[in-house]
Design a protein around this motif. Structure first.
Motif, PDB file in Angstrom:
ATOM      1  N   ARG A  11       6.484 -11.818   4.004  1.00 39.96           N
ATOM      2  CA  ARG A  11       5.130 -11.317   4.242  1.00 39.96           C
ATOM      3  C   ARG A  11       4.369 -12.245   5.183  1.00 39.96           C
ATOM      4  O   ARG A  11       4.685 -13.424   5.293  1.00 39.96           O
ATOM      5  CB  ARG A  11       4.368 -11.200   2.911  1.00 39.96           C
ATOM      6  N   LYS A  57       0.393 -10.972   2.873  1.00 41.49           N
ATOM      7  CA  LYS A  57       0.690 -12.084   1.968  1.00 41.49           C
ATOM      8  C   LYS A  57      -0.428 -12.281   0.951  1.00 41.49           C
ATOM      9  O   LYS A  57      -0.171 -12.557  -0.225  1.00 41.49           O
ATOM     10  CB  LYS A  57       0.922 -13.372   2.762  1.00 41.49           C
ATOM     11  N   CYS A 103      -4.506 -10.752  -0.296  1.00 43.13           N
ATOM     12  CA  CYS A 103      -5.632  -9.815  -0.196  1.00 43.13           C
ATOM     13  C   CYS A 103      -6.932 -10.570  -0.462  1.00 43.13           C
ATOM     14  O   CYS A 103      -7.027 -11.334  -1.429  1.00 43.13           O
ATOM     15  CB  CYS A 103      -5.461  -8.678  -1.203  1.00 43.13           C
ATOM     16  N   ALA A 160      -3.496  -3.957  -4.621  1.00 43.66           N
ATOM     17  CA  ALA A 160      -2.853  -5.255  -4.404  1.00 43.66           C
ATOM     18  C   ALA A 160      -1.867  -5.574  -5.521  1.00 43.66           C
ATOM     19  O   ALA A 160      -0.723  -5.978  -5.259  1.00 43.66           O
ATOM     20  CB  ALA A 160      -3.916  -6.349  -4.300  1.00 43.66           C
ATOM     21  N   THR A 184       0.656  -8.201  -4.247  1.00 45.36           N
ATOM     22  CA  THR A 184      -0.101  -9.009  -3.296  1.00 45.36           C
ATOM     23  C   THR A 184      -1.174  -9.812  -4.025  1.00 45.36           C
ATOM     24  O   THR A 184      -2.135  -9.231  -4.531  1.00 45.36           O
ATOM     25  CB  THR A 184      -0.766  -8.117  -2.230  1.00 45.36           C
ATOM     26  N   HIS A 228       1.651 -13.330  -7.967  1.00 44.61           N
ATOM     27  CA  HIS A 228       2.393 -12.089  -7.709  1.00 44.61           C
ATOM     28  C   HIS A 228       2.839 -11.445  -9.022  1.00 44.61           C
ATOM     29  O   HIS A 228       2.640 -10.245  -9.246  1.00 44.61           O
ATOM     30  CB  HIS A 228       3.589 -12.489  -6.822  1.00 44.61           C
TER      31      HIS A 228
END
Length: 412
Positions: free
Chosen positions: A199, A275, A277, A294, A299, A346
């Motif tokens: 990302r 990668k 938000c 997200a 994200t 994540h």
């Protein structure tokens, strides 16, 4: 016996343009699964972004404001349940529903508390910290009156339910907590998402007709992004959102890598490529669809306390929650450069989706509650004296104003 649901929409649902549109489609899905015959009616013009409800077996009806043709329409339909999309729709049509179909269960989907959003926006303009005195605004008064006139109001955020019961003293029997309603993320779908090294760049997204989103982009442009770009000169900020105006596109800068992308055709792809938000909302209310997008796509986020409100409960957030400018920048850099930190955030997002917003955890209880309420509707209304009072007095002004406008149009 099959029940009939009439949804009176402030707008036609646009699930790929706004969180409100996604929310409405989630509610429609619940009622469809319970075999309701559904009609969606709105006086708003339909855009190309609107869902094709007809393809889902839902009747679509264009209605008018301040027109007795609505009375003829609803008398013929005879709905068992009427769902008002936002309090403004209840103001326009609630008295007609009460007059023509008094036995129909009247439900208000608040989407978010508009009075809370207005109050926070005014505090922001005043450059003052928000306190409950800002809730004494005209929008809040209209909204609370609408809540009382309905048999039940759907509240999307636990924080907003607390404001309604603690500050406005609305009885719990008139409120029902029903957040975003999502399908679970499977282990396979999670494992297929792009990882840290696959990302790049930052992303933010939000419908530009919504003032908090535009202000958030201004904050990014003027304060946050210059500091981030200085530390991460190769990074770009991609800004997506429906209905971007010329003043939004004027913020675009290739030189500064501040890129206005406009409407996102596929939000999942946008989020899966990014990668980190950024959601530094400075005012607003409700649950934020950008955070759900997200988390669904793995994200991590850096968000303000207003953006995070009602989202995480007692669980840990998928990133950092802060309102301090230097902390926003430091947190964004940390997530962007530290793979261990990024991977932890994540994974936390998946946990939130799978523990707080599962459709299966809410659907059956919600439908059972509606059935129970229908069986005691007269008793329920008798216990809501303020609602009876507002139906008797304040709504008469709306009713006769509407009749006056209709008559004026007839003569012109």
């Amino acid at each position: 016996m099959q029940q009939t649901l009439l949804i009176l929409g402030f707008v036609w649902p646009e699930p790929f343009s706004s969180a409100a549109g996604s929310r409405m489609m989630q509610l429609i899905s619940i009622f469809k699964s319970e075999n309701f015959s559904i009609t969606f009616a709105s006086a708003c013009a339909k855009t190309d972004n609107a869902s094709d409800l007809k393809a889902l077996g839902i009747e679509q009806v264009a209605i008018e404001l301040n027109a007795s043709s609505f009375d003829d329409f609803i008398v013929k339909l005879q709905p068992d349940v009427v769902l008002f999309d936002r309090f403004m729709t209840e103001e326009q049509y609630g008295w007609r529903v009460a007059d023509q179909c008094p036995n129909a269960l009247r439900i208000l989907d608040t989407e978010d508390l508009h009075g809370l959003r207005k109050g926070r926006q005014q505090a922001f303009k005043d450059e003052q910290p928000f306190d409950y005195s800002y809730l004494n605004n005209d929008t809040a008064k209209r909204e609370i009156a609408s809540i009382y006139r309905c048999d039940l109001s759907l509240i999307i955020s636990e924080a907003e339910q607390e404001i309604l019961t603690q500050f406005f003293k609305v009885d719990d029997s008139l409120l029902y907590y029903l957040p975003f309603l999502l399908e679970p993320l499977s282990e396979e779908s999670i494992n297929n998402l792009a990882q840290f090294n696959e990302r790049q760049h930052f992303v933010t997204i939000g419908n530009f007709l919504h003032p908090p989103n535009y202000q958030s982009v201004l904050y990014l442009k003027k304060s946050i992004w210059p500091l981030l770009q200085h530390q991460l000169p190769e990074a770009e900020l991609h800004i997506y959102g429906a209905y971007a105006s010329e003043k939004v596109y004027q913020l675009h800068s290739d030189k500064d890598k501040f890129l206005i992308k406009g409407y996102a055709e596929k939000v999942t792809e946008v989020m899966q490529r990014a990668k980190v938000c950024l959601a530094p909302l400075q005012f607003g209310a409700g649950l934020k669809g950008k955070l759900i997008d997200a988390m669904n796509n793995g994200t991590p986020c850096v968000m303000s306390s207003i953006a995070a409100e009602g989202m995480f409960g007692t669980s840990e957030a998928n990133g950092f929650i802060t309102d301090n400018l230097s902390d926003i920048v430091d947190s964004a850099i940390a997530l962007y450069t530290n793979e261990t930190l990024w991977d932890d955030a994540h994974k936390k997002g998946f946990n939130i989706i799978n523990t707080r917003f599962q459709l299966k955890d809410f659907q059956s209880d919600f439908i059972q509650m509606l059935n129970d309420l229908q069986s005691i509707l007269n008793k329920h209304r008798q216990g809501n004296f303020i609602g009876q009072m507002l139906q008797h007095h304040s709504l008469q002004s709306t009713k006769f104003m509407s009749k006056w406008i209709e008559e004026k149009h007839r003569k012109s």
